[in-house]
Design an enzyme around this catalytic site. Structure first.
Site, PDB file in Angstrom:
ATOM      1  N   TYR A 135       0.932  -1.375   0.033  1.00  0.00           N
ATOM      2  CA  TYR A 135      -0.045   0.130  -0.114  1.00  0.00           C
ATOM      3  C   TYR A 135       0.770   1.276  -0.114  1.00  0.00           C
ATOM      4  CZ  TYR A 135      -4.093  -2.642   1.085  1.00  0.00           C
ATOM      5  OH  TYR A 135      -5.145  -3.604   0.859  1.00  0.00           O
ATOM      6  N   LYS A 190       2.784 -15.127   3.115  1.00  0.00           N
ATOM      7  CA  LYS A 190       2.733 -16.096   1.966  1.00  0.00           C
ATOM      8  C   LYS A 190       4.267 -16.334   1.464  1.00  0.00           C
ATOM      9  CE  LYS A 190       0.494 -17.469  -1.602  1.00  0.00           C
ATOM     10  NZ  LYS A 190      -0.317 -18.576  -1.581  1.00  0.00           N
ATOM     11  N   ASP A 222      -3.645 -17.523   2.202  1.00  0.00           N
ATOM     12  CA  ASP A 222      -4.853 -18.398   1.473  1.00  0.00           C
ATOM     13  C   ASP A 222      -5.473 -19.395   2.528  1.00  0.00           C
ATOM     14  OD1 ASP A 222      -2.320 -19.605   1.074  1.00  0.00           O
ATOM     15  OD2 ASP A 222      -2.723 -20.523  -0.864  1.00  0.00           O
ATOM     16  N   ASP A 246      -5.937  -6.230   5.861  1.00  0.00           N
ATOM     17  CA  ASP A 246      -7.247  -5.727   5.179  1.00  0.00           C
ATOM     18  C   ASP A 246      -8.094  -6.752   4.827  1.00  0.00           C
ATOM     19  OD1 ASP A 246      -8.746  -3.632   4.289  1.00  0.00           O
ATOM     20  OD2 ASP A 246      -7.504  -3.084   2.633  1.00  0.00           O
ATOM     21  N   ASP A 250     -11.796  -8.126   7.172  1.00  0.00           N
ATOM     22  CA  ASP A 250     -13.320  -7.822   6.801  1.00  0.00           C
ATOM     23  C   ASP A 250     -14.077  -9.161   6.669  1.00  0.00           C
ATOM     24  OD1 ASP A 250     -13.124  -5.149   6.508  1.00  0.00           O
ATOM     25  OD2 ASP A 250     -13.861  -5.091   4.373  1.00  0.00           O
TER      26      ASP A 250
END
Ligand code: NAD
Length: 356
Positions: A135, A190, A222, A246, A250
Site C-alpha cells: 500500500y 505467503k 490463502d 485488510d 473484513d
C-alpha cells in the site's frame, strides 16, 4: 485527555455523535474538538486531510474517527479522494499497529451467516501492520512493461516491501497482545511465494525467542482465509501485513454478524491511537438514521483502554453494549425476528441509559 473528533462522511457523523454521547456520560474530563476530514474536508478546505485537521490530530492524545468516502468524490485525482485522509493520518502519526477484535456476542449468534456451532463464543484478535507493504511501497505507477511476455504493453505496478524494524515492531506488539490473552499467535504470510513474506516469517521466528511463553505458528494467507470461515475459533491472535490484514479482517468482521459491530484501534509506539469502526461510510444508508453505532461506541471503549489506561471505564461501556443487546434492541443490520428494531440515535441513547 484531548480527543480529536473526526466524523468524516456518510454515516460517520451519525455514529460518532452517539459515541461522543457515551463518552460524555462517563463523568470524565475530556477535551474534545471536532474537525472536517475526508470528503467533508475536501468540501470545506479543498483537501481530504486539511492542515488544521492534521494539526489537531497531532496535538490530541487520541482520535475518534467516523468514516470517509463518498461516490461523488470518486472522479477526483487519487491524492484528493476522501480515503487519502485515513492513509495520511496513519502515515503522519506513525499508527502502525491496527487491532481488530472480532467478538461474537451470544445474542447475535443468529445474525452470523455461519452455523452457530462454528462461531458461537468467537473471540479472536487480528493485528494488522498498517504503515508498510504494497500500500505504501514505491516505485509504483503505470508504465510500459520493461520485460516479460507482454514487454512494451501498458502495465500497472506496485512494490511490496517490509523492512526489518517494521516487522520487528509489529511482532513485539503481537506477542505482547497474545500474552494478555490465550498466548497463541498465528503469523499469516505467503512465504512460499513472496520474498517479502519469507523475510517476515524469519523475523517473526527471531522475535519469538523473546516470548517463549507464547505459542507461535505460521499460516499461508490463502489457508488462513479458509480457516477463518471453517474453524475461526481455533485462532487466538493473528498478525499479518497491511494487505493480507485488510482482507482477512473484513472476512472476520462478517463472522460476527455485521461489520457494524466491529471496533478498531490503530496505535503508534506510545499508545496514541486512532479509533474507528471497521466499516466505511456506508453511503447507501447515510442520512437515514439506521446505521449501527455500536462499532464506534466500542471503538471509544478501546480508546479508554489503550490510550487513557482506563480499563474499568472501557469495561463499563462494553457491559452496557451487552446489556442493550440482551434487552433485544437491534439496528437493521443485526435485526432478527423477535427483537426490537431501533435507529442509530435510539441505540446510542439505550447505551447511555444502560451506563447511567
Ligand atoms: P462500507 O463498510 O461503507 O459498507 C459496506 C456495507 O455495510 C453497506 O451495505 C453498508 O450499508 C453496510 N454498513 C457499513 N457500516 C454499517 C453500519 N454501521 N451499520 C449498518 N450497516 C453498515 O463499505 P463500502 O460500501 O465498500 O464503501 C463505502 C465508502 O466507504 C467508500 O467510499 C469506501 O472507500 C469507504 N471506506 C472507508 C473506510 C474508512 O473510513 N476507514 C473503510 C472502508 C471503506
Amino acid at each position: 485527555m484531548k480527543i480529536a473528533i473526526l466524523p468524516g462522511d456518510g454515516i460517520g457523523p451519525e455514529i460518532v455523535d452517539q459515541a461522543v454521547n457515551v463518552l460524555n456520560v462517563l463523568g470524565l474530563k475530556f477535551e474534545m474538538e471536532t474537525a472536517a476530514v475526508g470528503g467533508a474536508g475536501y468540501a470545506a478546505h479543498g483537501h481530504p486531510l486539511p492542515e488544521a485537521t492534521l494539526k489537531l490530530a497531532k496535538e490530541a492524545d487520541a482520535i475518534l474517527f467516523g468514516a470517509v468516502g463518498d461516490f461523488q468524490y470518486d472522479s477526483l485525482e487519487r491524492s484528493l479522494r476522501p480515503e487519502q485522509a485515513i492513509l495520511g493520518l496513519r502515515k503522519h502519526l506513525q499508527l502502525f499497529a491496527n487491532f481488530r477484535p472480532a467478538i461474537l456476542y451470544p445474542e447475535l449468534t443468529g445474525a452470523s451467516t455461519l452455523k452457530p456451532e462454528v462461531v458461537s463464543g468467537l473471540d479472536i484478535l487480528i493485528i494488522r501492520e498498517l504503515n508498510g507493504d504494497i500500500y505504501f511501497g514505491s516505485p509504483r505507477g503505470m508504465r510500459e512493461a520493461p520485460d516479460g511476455p507482454f514487454k512494451g504493453s501498458r502495465e500497472g505496478f506496485d512494490t511490496m516491501r517490509y523492512s526489518e524494524p517494521e516487522i520487528r515492531r509489529i511482532a513485539h506488539v503481537a506477542f505482547q497482545a497474545a500474552r494478555k490473552r490465550d498466548r497463541r499467535l498465528t503469523s499469516v504470510d505467503k512465504a512460499n511465494v513472496l520474498e517479502t513474506f519469507q523475510f517476515w516469517r524469519d523475523i517473526m521466528i527471531d522475535v519469538h525467542k523473546e516470548y517463549p511463553d507464547v505459542e507461535l505458528d505460521h499460516m499461508y494467507v490463502d489457508n488462513a482465509a479458509m480457516q477463518l470461515v471453517r474453524a475461526p475459533k481455533k485462532f487466538d491472535v493473528l498478525v499479518t501485513g497491511n494487505m493480507f490484514g485488510d482482507i482477512l479482517s473484513d472476512a472476520a468482521a462478517m463472522l460476527t454478524g455485521s461489520i457494524g459491530m466491529l471496533p478498531s484501534a490503530s496505535l503508534d509506539a506510545n499508545n496514541k491511537g486512532l479509533y474507528e469502526p471497521s466499516h466505511g461510510s456506508a453511503p447507501d444508508i447515510a442520512g437515514k438514521g439506521i446505521a449501527n453505532p455500536l462499532a464506534t461506541i466500542l471503538s471509544a471503549a478501546m480508546m479508554l483502554r489503550f490510550t487513557f489506561n482506563l480499563g474499568s471505564e472501557a469495561d463499563r461501556i462494553e457491559t452496557a453494549v451487552k446489556k442493550v443487546l440482551a434487552q433485544g434492541l437491534r439496528t437493521a443490520d443485526i435485526f432478527e425476528a423477535g427483537t426490537t428494531k431501533v435507529g442509530t440515535a435510539e441505540m446510542g441513547a439505550a447505551v447511555v441509559r444502560a451506563l447511567a
